[in-house]
Design a protein around this motif. Structure first.
Motif, PDB file in Angstrom:
ATOM      1  N   ARG A   1       0.844  -1.208   0.000  1.00  0.00           N
ATOM      2  CA  ARG A   1       0.000   0.000   0.000  1.00  0.00           C
ATOM      3  C   ARG A   1       0.874   1.251   0.000  1.00  0.00           C
ATOM      4  NH1 ARG A   1      -4.841  -1.724   2.289  1.00  0.00           N
ATOM      5  NH2 ARG A   1      -5.838   0.059   1.310  1.00  0.00           N
ATOM      6  N   LYS A   2       0.315   2.306  -0.618  1.00  0.00           N
ATOM      7  CA  LYS A   2       0.999   3.602  -0.626  1.00  0.00           C
ATOM      8  C   LYS A   2       0.565   4.341   0.637  1.00  0.00           C
ATOM      9  CE  LYS A   2       1.479   7.632  -3.546  1.00  0.00           C
ATOM     10  NZ  LYS A   2       0.801   8.456  -4.504  1.00  0.00           N
ATOM     11  N   VAL A   3       1.504   4.621   1.521  1.00  0.00           N
ATOM     12  CA  VAL A   3       1.161   5.139   2.857  1.00  0.00           C
ATOM     13  C   VAL A   3       1.817   6.495   3.091  1.00  0.00           C
ATOM     14  CG1 VAL A   3       1.186   4.636   5.340  1.00  0.00           C
ATOM     15  CG2 VAL A   3       1.133   2.752   3.707  1.00  0.00           C
ATOM     16  N   CYS A   4       1.067   7.380   3.742  1.00  0.00           N
ATOM     17  CA  CYS A   4       1.601   8.686   4.106  1.00  0.00           C
ATOM     18  C   CYS A   4       1.335   8.932   5.599  1.00  0.00           C
ATOM     19  CB  CYS A   4       0.879   9.722   3.245  1.00  0.00           C
ATOM     20  SG  CYS A   4       1.557  11.335   3.448  1.00  0.00           S
ATOM     21  N   VAL A   5       2.371   9.306   6.329  1.00  0.00           N
ATOM     22  CA  VAL A   5       2.235   9.588   7.770  1.00  0.00           C
ATOM     23  C   VAL A   5       2.273  11.093   7.969  1.00  0.00           C
ATOM     24  CG1 VAL A   5       3.337   9.344  10.047  1.00  0.00           C
ATOM     25  CG2 VAL A   5       3.390   7.431   8.422  1.00  0.00           C
ATOM     26  N   VAL A   6       1.283  11.637   8.690  1.00  0.00           N
ATOM     27  CA  VAL A   6       1.397  13.041   9.103  1.00  0.00           C
ATOM     28  C   VAL A   6       1.603  13.085  10.614  1.00  0.00           C
ATOM     29  CG1 VAL A   6       0.164  14.192   7.226  1.00  0.00           C
ATOM     30  CG2 VAL A   6      -1.142  13.292   9.144  1.00  0.00           C
ATOM     31  N   GLU A   7       2.670  13.741  11.017  1.00  0.00           N
ATOM     32  CA  GLU A   7       3.019  13.870  12.441  1.00  0.00           C
ATOM     33  C   GLU A   7       2.985  15.366  12.793  1.00  0.00           C
ATOM     34  OE1 GLU A   7       3.765  12.421  15.458  1.00  0.00           O
ATOM     35  OE2 GLU A   7       4.218  14.487  16.046  1.00  0.00           O
ATOM     36  N   GLY A   8       2.289  15.678  13.882  1.00  0.00           N
ATOM     37  CA  GLY A   8       2.088  17.077  14.249  1.00  0.00           C
ATOM     38  C   GLY A   8       3.373  17.801  14.617  1.00  0.00           C
TER      39      GLY A   8
ATOM     40  N   ILE B   1       6.726  10.477   4.919  1.00  0.00           N
ATOM     41  CA  ILE B   1       6.466  11.036   6.256  1.00  0.00           C
ATOM     42  C   ILE B   1       6.528  12.561   6.190  1.00  0.00           C
ATOM     43  CG2 ILE B   1       7.305  11.168   8.649  1.00  0.00           C
ATOM     44  CD1 ILE B   1       8.410   8.318   8.296  1.00  0.00           C
ATOM     45  N   HIS B   2       5.520  13.211   6.750  1.00  0.00           N
ATOM     46  CA  HIS B   2       5.517  14.676   6.857  1.00  0.00           C
ATOM     47  C   HIS B   2       5.447  15.055   8.332  1.00  0.00           C
ATOM     48  CE1 HIS B   2       4.939  15.266   2.546  1.00  0.00           C
ATOM     49  NE2 HIS B   2       3.979  14.346   2.586  1.00  0.00           N
ATOM     50  N   GLU B   3       6.534  15.662   8.846  1.00  0.00           N
ATOM     51  CA  GLU B   3       6.508  16.167  10.223  1.00  0.00           C
ATOM     52  C   GLU B   3       5.968  17.601  10.217  1.00  0.00           C
ATOM     53  OE1 GLU B   3      10.247  14.170  12.414  1.00  0.00           O
ATOM     54  OE2 GLU B   3      10.696  15.020  10.449  1.00  0.00           O
ATOM     55  N   ASP B   4       5.788  18.151  11.404  1.00  0.00           N
ATOM     56  CA  ASP B   4       5.237  19.516  11.550  1.00  0.00           C
ATOM     57  C   ASP B   4       3.939  19.665  10.759  1.00  0.00           C
ATOM     58  OD1 ASP B   4       7.012  20.693  13.333  1.00  0.00           O
ATOM     59  OD2 ASP B   4       8.518  20.885  11.749  1.00  0.00           O
ATOM     60  N   SER B   5       3.126  18.647  10.761  1.00  0.00           N
ATOM     61  CA  SER B   5       1.887  18.642   9.975  1.00  0.00           C
ATOM     62  C   SER B   5       0.718  18.128  10.802  1.00  0.00           C
ATOM     63  CB  SER B   5       2.060  17.752   8.733  1.00  0.00           C
ATOM     64  OG  SER B   5       3.158  18.154   7.968  1.00  0.00           O
ATOM     65  N   PRO B   6       0.254  18.905  11.803  1.00  0.00           N
ATOM     66  CA  PRO B   6      -0.885  18.418  12.590  1.00  0.00           C
ATOM     67  C   PRO B   6      -2.137  18.272  11.728  1.00  0.00           C
ATOM     68  CG  PRO B   6      -0.014  20.511  13.479  1.00  0.00           C
ATOM     69  CD  PRO B   6       0.739  20.215  12.217  1.00  0.00           C
ATOM     70  N   ALA B   7      -2.769  17.106  11.783  1.00  0.00           N
ATOM     71  CA  ALA B   7      -4.036  16.914  11.075  1.00  0.00           C
ATOM     72  C   ALA B   7      -5.103  17.699  11.827  1.00  0.00           C
ATOM     73  CB  ALA B   7      -4.392  15.437  11.033  1.00  0.00           C
ATOM     74  N   THR B   8      -5.851  18.504  11.094  1.00  0.00           N
ATOM     75  CA  THR B   8      -6.881  19.318  11.751  1.00  0.00           C
ATOM     76  C   THR B   8      -8.276  18.699  11.597  1.00  0.00           C
ATOM     77  OG1 THR B   8      -6.987  20.615   9.728  1.00  0.00           O
ATOM     78  CG2 THR B   8      -5.625  21.497  11.509  1.00  0.00           C
TER      79      THR B   8
END
Ligand code: FAD
Length: 438
Positions: free
Chosen positions: A58-65, A208-215
């Protein structure tokens, strides 16, 4: 060496930050992107789910706040423990039936799974599979240890009961009365493990995207859209893996889930390295140790032979001074060989506590899952739970998933509960002086 005079807070540099290599930062999510699955939260749960999903194509993307491991996963004591904090296996089976049996097997194997993953992915995280020991703090609690050894033994766990003499030899202290030993447990440097997991994810193709809080997470046709301040991610499935930090970085993200867990501050601290003579006497087998108290006494060596320990405080003022006195006395009482105990780092993190002391797994919508409330025992379990969440999103049938899913139950008067949770320590300390129930 004395404790830092500055007021430790959630961002205070931890011992693990001081001793771990700095990772290469990632860029925040920007613009409109697509993937198969979005993971919200870059701790053990989210990254384990991401890794297992990516391995299955699977193509996965992580957003970390904030940054990878910024939550509990990068700040904890690093004890790899294959037992829950507040639930016995029979209670879990009585509550969840066959799903409870599968979950008990997941908990039982969770430490071995973690160390196997570390070896398979060649993650350098100062891992020591030396065993986990839970010493009994009273003779009455040794009966609880015996009951636990029997209950887990019946369910195939490798554990044994040590008597007072064996316990004194293992710990180098006569302070405890015996206890439960599980050789599959041990300890790791948690920040190196969570960063190593992130690197393994990236090798497997996870973005992976850091500094990216999901709103927020919004249903758009048959898909989901995870939004951040600067971007949006359209996906088929979502895993919310924000545990005790749910609601801390973006109050709009599933507020009812955030209100189902009470974040409780846990303080951590590290001594200077012990001398070779002290190491020969104190815990020569280098086990991870956390006792039967609700106001836990716990400690483990790190790779530099520093003891990493901690405690909870009832009142938040002047923590560095009070913790140094409180935990220093606690350690020196158990291990007089230490002399006057000093600490190099003091830091804190949130433990996600649920009213039933059981971790909660939710289906928030079609292909939208959440895991929350590891109650201070998530190092091993979150990694196994992440794997099971990945299976659930990959279409596995219920009978093959080891998580008992339940409805979200927000805690009544959540704000008040957060404030009074600290006061519960008084109750725990009193309860620790009483024989255990049952
Ligand atoms: C001080 C301390 C000591 C502990 N000691 C132990 C121990 O020795 N053994 C043990 O088994 N367990 C221990 N625990 C518990 C263990 O650390 C946790 O159970 C485990 O790390 C939970 O992992 P997680 O991935 O579910 O959550 P976390 O690691 O907390 O990750 C959640 C992540 O979500 C991110 N986030 C939050 N909101 C958003 C958002 N809106 N968008 C994007 N990202 C977001 C956070 O920044 C965080 O990085 C301890 C916990 C603490 C705090």
């Amino acid at each position: 060496m004395v404790a830092s005079a500055s007021m430790p807070d959630a961002d205070a540099a931890s011992h693990w930050q001081a001793v771990s290599p700095t990772p290469i930062p990632t860029v925040p999510l920007k613009g409109a992107l697509t993937a198969d699955v979005a993971i919200i939260g870059g701790g053990f749960t989210g990254l384990s789910a991401a890794l297992h999903l990516a391995k299955s194509g699977r193509k996965v993307c992580v957003v970390e706040g904030r940054t990878i491991g910024w939550g509990g996963s990068g700040r904890n004591n690093g004890q790899v423990i294959p037992v829950l904090a507040g639930s016995e296996p029979a209670t879990i089976e009585a509550r969840f039936g066959a799903a409870g049996e599968r979950f008990n097997a997941l908990v039982r194997d969770s430490a071995a799974v973690l160390f196997d993953l570390v070896r398979a992915q060649a993650i350098n995280c100062e891992a020591e599979q030396t065993g986990w020991f839970q010493p009994a703090h009273s003779r009455a609690h040794l009966r609880l240890s015996a009951a636990r050894v029997s209950a887990w033994g019946q369910r195939g766990a490798e554990c044994s009961l040590l008597d007072a003499d064996e316990c004194a030899r293992l710990l180098g202290s006569g302070f405890w009365h015996g206890g439960m030993l599980n050789p599959t447990g041990g300890h790791i440097n948690p920040l190196m493990l969570v960063r190593g997991l992130a690197a393994a994810c990236e090798r497997a193709g996870v973005v992976i995207h850091e500094d990216s809080p999901a709103t927020g997470v919004h249903k758009v046709g048959a898909q989901w859209q995870v939004r951040t301040a600067a971007g949006q991610l359209t996906v088929d499935g979502v895993i919310m893996a924000t545990n005790a930090y749910s609601g801390e970085l973006a109050g709009q993200l599933q507020p009812e889930v955030a209100r189902s867990v009470v974040p409780v501050t846990s303080w951590q601290m590290a001594t200077p390295p012990l001398s070779a003579a002290q190491q020969d006497q104190i815990m020569p087998g280098r086990h991870a140790v956390s006792d039967t108290r609700a106001d836990l006494h716990y400690f483990r060596y790190d790779a530099r032979n520093q003891l990493v320990t901690g405690a909870a405080l009832m009142l938040p003022f002047n923590p560095a001074r009070r913790l140094t006195a409180h935990v220093g006395t606690r350690l020196a009482t158990a291990f007089p060989q230490l002399g006057r105990v000093e600490f190099r780092h003091i830091w804190s993190g949130y433990v996600g506590v649920t009213p039933d002391r059981f971790p909660h797994f939710h289906q928030l919508g079609p292909n939208y899952l959440a895991a929350i409330g590891f109650n201070g025992r998530g190092v091993a379990l979150a990694i196994s739970a992440g794997r099971e969440m990945a299976k659930a999103l990959s279409g596995a049938v219920t009978q093959d998933i080891a998580l008992p899913f339940s409805a979200v139950k927000p805690v009544t008067l959540h704000r008040l509960a957060r404030r009074v949770a600290r006061g519960a320590m008084l109750w725990y300390r009193w309860r620790d002086t009483r024989p255990p129930k049952g």
